[in-house]
Structure formats: C-alpha cells, structure tokens
Design an enzyme around this catalytic site. Structure first.
Site, PDB file in Angstrom:
ATOM      1  N   ASP A  42       4.224   0.536  12.281  1.00 44.77           N
ATOM      2  CA  ASP A  42       2.983  -0.087  11.787  1.00 44.77           C
ATOM      3  C   ASP A  42       2.824  -1.522  12.284  1.00 44.77           C
ATOM      4  OD1 ASP A  42       2.421   2.238  10.505  1.00 44.77           O
ATOM      5  OD2 ASP A  42       2.767   1.505   8.467  1.00 44.77           O
ATOM      6  N   LYS A  95       0.838  -1.215   0.000  1.00 46.95           N
ATOM      7  CA  LYS A  95       0.000   0.000   0.000  1.00 46.95           C
ATOM      8  C   LYS A  95       0.864   1.252   0.000  1.00 46.95           C
ATOM      9  CE  LYS A  95      -1.821   1.637   4.137  1.00 46.95           C
ATOM     10  NZ  LYS A  95      -1.495   3.055   4.309  1.00 46.95           N
ATOM     11  N   ASN A  96       1.889   1.249   0.869  1.00 38.44           N
ATOM     12  CA  ASN A  96       2.668   2.473   1.027  1.00 38.44           C
ATOM     13  C   ASN A  96       3.596   2.751  -0.152  1.00 38.44           C
ATOM     14  OD1 ASN A  96       1.373   2.862   3.402  1.00 38.44           O
ATOM     15  ND2 ASN A  96       3.117   2.395   4.732  1.00 38.44           N
ATOM     16  N   ILE A 151       7.488   6.819  17.235  1.00 46.51           N
ATOM     17  CA  ILE A 151       7.128   7.564  16.013  1.00 46.51           C
ATOM     18  C   ILE A 151       5.863   8.387  16.207  1.00 46.51           C
ATOM     19  CG2 ILE A 151       6.695   7.366  13.513  1.00 46.51           C
ATOM     20  CD1 ILE A 151       9.462   6.312  14.299  1.00 46.51           C
ATOM     21  N   ARG A 203      -8.797  -0.410   4.728  1.00 49.36           N
ATOM     22  CA  ARG A 203      -7.955   0.647   4.148  1.00 49.36           C
ATOM     23  C   ARG A 203      -6.604   0.094   3.735  1.00 49.36           C
ATOM     24  NH1 ARG A 203      -6.429   4.986   7.807  1.00 49.36           N
ATOM     25  NH2 ARG A 203      -5.099   5.244   6.013  1.00 49.36           N
ATOM     26  N   ARG A 245      -0.283  14.543  13.179  1.00 53.48           N
ATOM     27  CA  ARG A 245       0.542  14.205  12.017  1.00 53.48           C
ATOM     28  C   ARG A 245       0.752  15.469  11.200  1.00 53.48           C
ATOM     29  NH1 ARG A 245      -1.345   8.458   9.606  1.00 53.48           N
ATOM     30  NH2 ARG A 245       0.710   8.487   8.683  1.00 53.48           N
ATOM     31  N   CYS A 268      -5.365   7.992   9.749  1.00 53.24           N
ATOM     32  CA  CYS A 268      -5.690   7.317  11.011  1.00 53.24           C
ATOM     33  C   CYS A 268      -5.534   8.253  12.204  1.00 53.24           C
ATOM     34  CB  CYS A 268      -4.728   6.145  11.218  1.00 53.24           C
ATOM     35  SG  CYS A 268      -5.197   4.662  10.344  1.00 53.24           S
ATOM     36  N   ARG A 316      -4.216  10.258   4.510  1.00 53.41           N
ATOM     37  CA  ARG A 316      -3.002  11.037   4.613  1.00 53.41           C
ATOM     38  C   ARG A 316      -2.292  11.178   3.260  1.00 53.41           C
ATOM     39  NH1 ARG A 316       0.170  14.069   8.238  1.00 53.41           N
ATOM     40  NH2 ARG A 316       2.354  13.592   7.854  1.00 53.41           N
TER      41      ARG A 316
END
Ligand code: UD1
Length: 424
Positions: free
Chosen positions: A311, A23-24, A333, A403, A128, A123, A99
């Site tokens: 994550d 996904k990223n 993080i 998601r 953020r 999220c 995001r």
C-alpha cells in the site's frame, strides 16, 4: 459533481500531525461486532467512504449502527448493535463497492450458520481472488456454493480445524478468525498473515470473550467459545496513512513529526527513508522525519508484513520519481499496481514498467499537470507528486482517495501544503 484536488506544488512540509485510526483495522472490526447481539463500540473511527459503505451494508442486514462525532474530534464513535440479523447481504452494488464486505461471510457464518453475499469489489489493482477465504470456511465445515455471482454458505455449527494458507492473505486470515471464534473446538491457522491489524482484531475479539492466541505471529490458534459479549475498542493508528505523510515529507524536503504512530510498524519504510538520506527519529508514539536535500534513489520490493507494504509502493514511487539516481521497485503482492506510473509520466516522471518491476529514473523536477486517480493508493502517489511539482496539479477522481484517507488535504494543509478541493 466530481471533486478534484488542486495542489500548488513546491511548498516544504513542516510541523506536527496526528494519524487517524487504521482503516484496515476498523473494517474487519465492524464485521466482528456482528458476532454478538450486544453493543460494541469502536472509538476514533476515521471518516472514510469505506467505513460509510460498511455501515450501510450493516444497516441493510438489520444492524443498528450509530455514528457520533468523537468527543476529542478524532473521527467518529461507532456503536454497533445487532440483536436481529439477516443472512442476506444486499444490495449487490454496495457489496461491489469494496473488498472488505467479504468479512461478513466469516462473521455471519459464525453467528447465524448461513450467509448469502455478492462478490466483493475494491480497487482495480489486479485480480483479487477469494479462494483462500472460501478454502478456510470450507475447512471449518461450511458448505459453500458459488452461483449466479453470489456466494452462499451454510453450516449447522462450524468445527475447529487446521488451516494452512498457501499465501499469507490478510483478509483470509481475518475471515477465518471471525468464523472460528464461535466454532466448536480449536482452529489453528498456519502461515497466516502477520499484519498488525490482525493482532488488533484479535484484541477486540478477545475483549468480547474470544480465545485467540498468537495473532500477529504464526500460527494463530483460536479456541471456539459458546458466545461473545459487547466490548469497546480504539483501533491502532493507520500505518499506511502515517507512511504516506512521511513520504510526503520526504518528497517536499520537509521536516514533520507524526504522532499517534507505533514506530515498530514502520521499520521497513523507515529503513527506506534512511537509505534515501532522511534523518529519522522515533519516540514511543511518534516519528520525526527530515529530508534536507534531494532524496537518493532506493530499490524496494513489496512483501507481506513486516516487509515493505504494497500500500506504500505507489507513494514511494513518487519519492523515487524525484530522487537522485535510478530506483527499481518490485511489486510482489498485486499484479497491476502501477496505475500511478502513467499519470506520473504526465508530470514529467521517467518510469518504465518491466513485468513486476518499475524502473524509476529520478528527474530534477516534476511539473504540475491534470492527472486522474485510478485507485486509492495511486491517488496518494499523485498527491505527493503534486506537492513536489513545480506549478499546479489537478488531481481528478479524488473519491478514490476518500475511501482510505480521512482529511488528507486538511492534514497536508496543516503542514503548510497548498491543497484545496473543488467541484466540477
Ligand atoms: C489487505 C488490505 C490491503 C492490502 C493487502 C496486502 C484490508 C482491508 N486491506 O487486503 O490494503 O493492500 O492486505 O497487504 O486489510 N489472494 C489470493 N486468494 C485469496 C486472497 C488473497 O490469491 O483468497 C492474494 C491476492 O490476490 C494478493 C495477495 O493474496 O495477491 C494478498 O492479498 P490479501 O493479503 O488477501 O489482501 P487483502 O486482505 O485483500
């Protein structure tokens, strides 16, 4: 109608499962496709809500987005063509859904010299900010104004420069790369994020004619070019999905081989799994994990890559919840990434939060309960806890999980879990 997962716990996972693409990696690549009027093809794209939303945002910008089933059944083939583009990213509610809509800033500034976007969503895991994204774009010569909840940026042509990131932000590194590929001159990003998805984005952009060196390391150097052309690319495997499945194997004391993985992307997690007592073997593109007894407690600190990924912190917490001993998990993080802890407690977990740390005292067993998902990875944590628990777990608000996980319940079912989706 809201959907939930119903999990009958206590089944040991075993077998073989294939990871989807990341996904990223896919999301910034969909923005990268806007840097050329030509056709870009992304193969084996996972079927995810975030990909769908990004596709809808691109369509609003006047981009042609064609999604077809992958011929091998591995998600979708996305064909993206943007001969005509608008600078106005709307509607706001779509931008607010995730995001990654922020990547459109870098891409549209690079291609059109101006952009008008709403603040991105995502999220609820703590503040953020996007200050580093805006700092980078300003350093490249963009005039950026924040007004009435929107961000407007313009530049006749961006100009290469030195950018030193105070924090190795993944998104800011990617956004600056997207903006810099068509800038005049050379851009050097110091202290960039080194996540593998950044290297993969650079692979796609270089295939489109960009000149990027050093992505995945420090510094990243981007020599601006006059124009880019179309390309086709298959994104790297999703290391967070694979990691979630590895941890699912550990919590159920199972034995699973995961294919379509790049083992070196997992070294931090594999170290933790070994410390917890798992047998771990790696092949060129697969990882096998076997957990014979109760996992041992492990301490863990989340860090930028190659450290332990934030994550995977929530799913790791589920393993620690049933481990033998007390684990200390420190989240470095994000400020509020222990959403899963309260829900895990409903299942019998013994977790105490102290600032940035969670002290998890492993219990003999968790018990099925009705729990609610508050964010994507917290959702994965609750599914894992449900797999390990005695009795039935109802995981509500499963849309968060959709998601970022393509067919999580299908993959877990293939491995012997009893998971089904119901409505109402
Ligand atoms: C990406 C990943 C996300 C992962 C995160 C950290 C994508 C689409 N998402 O998110 O899954 O959890 O990396 O590995 O790739 N920060 C600032 N200012 C900024 C930007 C970030 O202070 O302008 C801070 C954030 O608040 C956070 C830290 O930097 O504390 C890391 O964030 P960042 O690396 O930017 O995460 P994302 O790119 O949003």
């Amino acid at each position: 109608m809201p959907e939930r997962l119903v999990i009958a716990g206590g089944r040991r996972l075993s077998g073989l499962v294939r990871t989807s693409s990341a996904k990223n990696a896919v999301l910034p690549m969909m923005a990268a496709a806007l840097l050329t009027p030509d056709e870009c093809t992304l193969r084996e794209v996972p079927r995810l809500r975030d990909v769908e939303v990004m596709g809808q945002i691109l369509t609003c910008l006047g981009v042609d987005v064609l999604a077809e089933p992958d011929p091998l059944g591995r998600g979708l083939t996305l064909v993206i063509r943007s001969p005509n583009l608008s600078t106005h990213v709307c509607p706001e509610w779509l931008m607010g859904e995730m995001r990654s809509s922020i990547f459109l800033m870098g891409a549209l500034l690079g291609r059109l010299g101006q952009v008008d976007v709403a603040y991105p969503g995502g999220c609820s895991i703590g503040p953020r900010p996007i200050d580093l994204h805006l700092y980078g774009l300003r350093a490249l010569g963009a005039r950026v104004e924040e007004r009435h909840g929107r961000i407007q940026a313009q530049a006749r042509r961006l100009t290469g420069c030195e950018v030193h990131l105070e924090l190795p932000s993944v998104g800011a590194t990617e956004n600056i790369i997207l903006a810099a590929v068509l800038a005049a001159g050379t851009t050097t990003i110091r202290n960039p994020a080194k996540e593998p998805e950044i290297k993969d984005l650079a692979h796609l952009l270089n295939a489109m004619g960009a000149r990027i060196r050093g992505a995945g390391g420090d510094p990243v150097v981007i020599e601006g070019v006059e124009g880019l052309h179309g390309a086709a690319h298959t994104p790297i495997p999703d290391r967070i999905e694979a990691g979630t499945l590895l941890l699912a194997t550990a919590v159920t004391r199972g034995e699973v081989t995961i294919t379509n993985v790049i083992p070196k992307h997992h070294s931090a997690l594999l170290t933790k799994l070994r410390q917890a007592g798992a047998l771990v073997e790696t092949g060129p593109d697969c990882v096998m994990v076997r957990m014979d007894g109760r996992p041992a407690a492990v301490d863990c600190r989340t860090q930028p890559y190659p450290g332990f990924p934030t994550d995977l912190q929530p799913p790791l917490m589920s393993m620690c919840a049933v481990a033998d001993g007390t684990s200390v998990i420190t989240e470095n993080i994000y400020e509020r990434r222990f959403n899963q802890a309260e829900e895990l407690r409903k299942m019998g977990a013994n977790i105490r939060i102290e600032g940035r740390s969670a002290i998890v005292k492993g219990v003999d067993r968790l018990y099925g309960a009705r729990v609610r998902v508050h964010d994507l990875r917290a959702g994965a944590a609750l599914v894992l806890a449900g797999l390990a628990a005695e009795g039935t777990t109802l995981v509500e608000d499963v849309f968060h999980i959709d998601r970022g996980y393509d067919g999580l319940e299908r993959k877990l079912s293939c491995l012997g879990a009893e998971v089904r989706r119901t409505r109402g």
